[in-house]
Design a protein around this motif. Sequence first.
Motif, mmCIF file in Angstrom:
data_model
loop_
_atom_site.group_PDB
_atom_site.id
_atom_site.type_symbol
_atom_site.label_atom_id
_atom_site.label_comp_id
_atom_site.label_asym_id
_atom_site.label_seq_id
_atom_site.Cartn_x
_atom_site.Cartn_y
_atom_site.Cartn_z
ATOM 1 N N VAL A 1 0.824 -1.198 0.000
ATOM 2 C CA VAL A 1 0.000 0.000 0.000
ATOM 3 C C VAL A 1 0.863 1.255 0.000
ATOM 4 N N ALA A 2 1.919 1.229 0.793
ATOM 5 C CA ALA A 2 2.750 2.428 0.984
ATOM 6 C C ALA A 2 3.970 2.471 0.057
ATOM 7 N N ALA A 3 4.019 1.631 -0.962
ATOM 8 C CA ALA A 3 5.190 1.565 -1.841
ATOM 9 C C ALA A 3 5.593 2.925 -2.431
ATOM 10 N N PRO A 4 4.660 3.753 -2.898
ATOM 11 C CA PRO A 4 5.078 5.055 -3.453
ATOM 12 C C PRO A 4 5.795 5.946 -2.427
ATOM 13 N N ILE A 5 5.417 5.830 -1.174
ATOM 14 C CA ILE A 5 6.058 6.637 -0.130
ATOM 15 C C ILE A 5 7.386 6.010 0.288
ATOM 16 N N LEU A 6 7.398 4.691 0.450
ATOM 17 C CA LEU A 6 8.594 3.996 0.934
ATOM 18 C C LEU A 6 9.764 4.063 -0.046
ATOM 19 N N GLN A 7 9.474 4.203 -1.335
ATOM 20 C CA GLN A 7 10.574 4.286 -2.302
ATOM 21 C C GLN A 7 11.397 5.560 -2.123
ATOM 22 N N TRP A 8 10.854 6.549 -1.436
ATOM 23 C CA TRP A 8 11.587 7.788 -1.181
ATOM 24 C C TRP A 8 12.428 7.727 0.101
ATOM 25 N N ILE A 9 12.306 6.658 0.854
ATOM 26 C CA ILE A 9 13.106 6.494 2.079
ATOM 27 C C ILE A 9 14.297 5.614 1.729
ATOM 28 N N PRO A 10 15.503 6.195 1.646
ATOM 29 C CA PRO A 10 16.659 5.448 1.129
ATOM 30 C C PRO A 10 17.069 4.240 1.976
ATOM 31 N N TRP B 1 14.986 2.305 3.796
ATOM 32 C CA TRP B 1 13.830 1.498 4.173
ATOM 33 C C TRP B 1 14.166 0.000 4.183
ATOM 34 N N TYR B 2 14.797 -0.491 3.128
ATOM 35 C CA TYR B 2 15.068 -1.928 3.032
ATOM 36 C C TYR B 2 15.982 -2.386 4.176
ATOM 37 N N GLN B 3 17.017 -1.624 4.479
ATOM 38 C CA GLN B 3 17.933 -1.991 5.555
ATOM 39 C C GLN B 3 17.225 -1.960 6.914
ATOM 40 N N ALA B 4 16.380 -0.952 7.120
ATOM 41 C CA ALA B 4 15.624 -0.857 8.369
ATOM 42 C C ALA B 4 14.656 -2.037 8.488
ATOM 43 N N LYS B 5 14.039 -2.402 7.385
ATOM 44 C CA LYS B 5 13.114 -3.534 7.380
ATOM 45 C C LYS B 5 13.850 -4.828 7.716
ATOM 46 N N VAL B 6 15.010 -5.051 7.126
ATOM 47 C CA VAL B 6 15.782 -6.270 7.402
ATOM 48 C C VAL B 6 16.189 -6.314 8.875
ATOM 49 N N LEU B 7 16.602 -5.176 9.431
ATOM 50 C CA LEU B 7 16.968 -5.147 10.855
ATOM 51 C C LEU B 7 15.751 -5.432 11.746
ATOM 52 N N PHE B 8 14.610 -4.855 11.413
ATOM 53 C CA PHE B 8 13.392 -5.100 12.187
ATOM 54 C C PHE B 8 12.986 -6.571 12.098
ATOM 55 N N ILE B 9 13.045 -7.138 10.901
ATOM 56 C CA ILE B 9 12.698 -8.548 10.718
ATOM 57 C C ILE B 9 13.684 -9.432 11.480
ATOM 58 N N ALA B 10 14.967 -9.063 11.478
ATOM 59 C CA ALA B 10 15.955 -9.832 12.241
ATOM 60 C C ALA B 10 15.595 -9.817 13.726
ATOM 61 N N TRP B 11 15.145 -8.681 14.232
ATOM 62 C CA TRP B 11 14.719 -8.599 15.634
ATOM 63 C C TRP B 11 13.505 -9.501 15.884
ATOM 64 N N LEU B 12 12.578 -9.539 14.930
ATOM 65 C CA LEU B 12 11.414 -10.406 15.069
ATOM 66 C C LEU B 12 11.812 -11.883 15.077
#
Length: 132
Positions: free
Chosen positions: A59-68, A70-81
């Motif tokens: 849903v938020a893909a158009p916004i998230l593509q502007w956050i340089p 995002w992918y690294q933050a997502k991987v770190l969050f998923i690693a914590w999960l």
Amino acid sequence: MGHFWTFLTYVHSLAGPTVMLLYPLYASVRAIESPSKLDDEQWLAYWILYSFLTLMEMVAAPILQWIPIWYQAKVLFIAWLVLPQFRGASFIYEKFVREQLRKYCGEVGKDHPHKNKFTDFLQPKKGEHEAY
């Protein structure tokens, strides 16, 4: 130095799928085969949260593509999960998801005089899947 950056690029491209999918798939199978219910809860919570995060990203893909980052933050969050040292998926589920379910759906899995239509749809009726 060029070979080092090439190596880092490959590691970076493999880290996400490994942390987000391969290890959780392996751990989920091990959890199903183990007698403990604690690990089942961790991995069910993980897949619920991962599915929600994936839907949110769609849903938020158009916004998230502007956050340089995002992918690294997502991987770190998923690693914590995912990491068993943290049990982040169980923590998030217990503290936030379960509270929202109780707030909007009542006690999930309990018999109430006013059953929720959403949970009725998701839960099979008694005797419906006796072959399993």
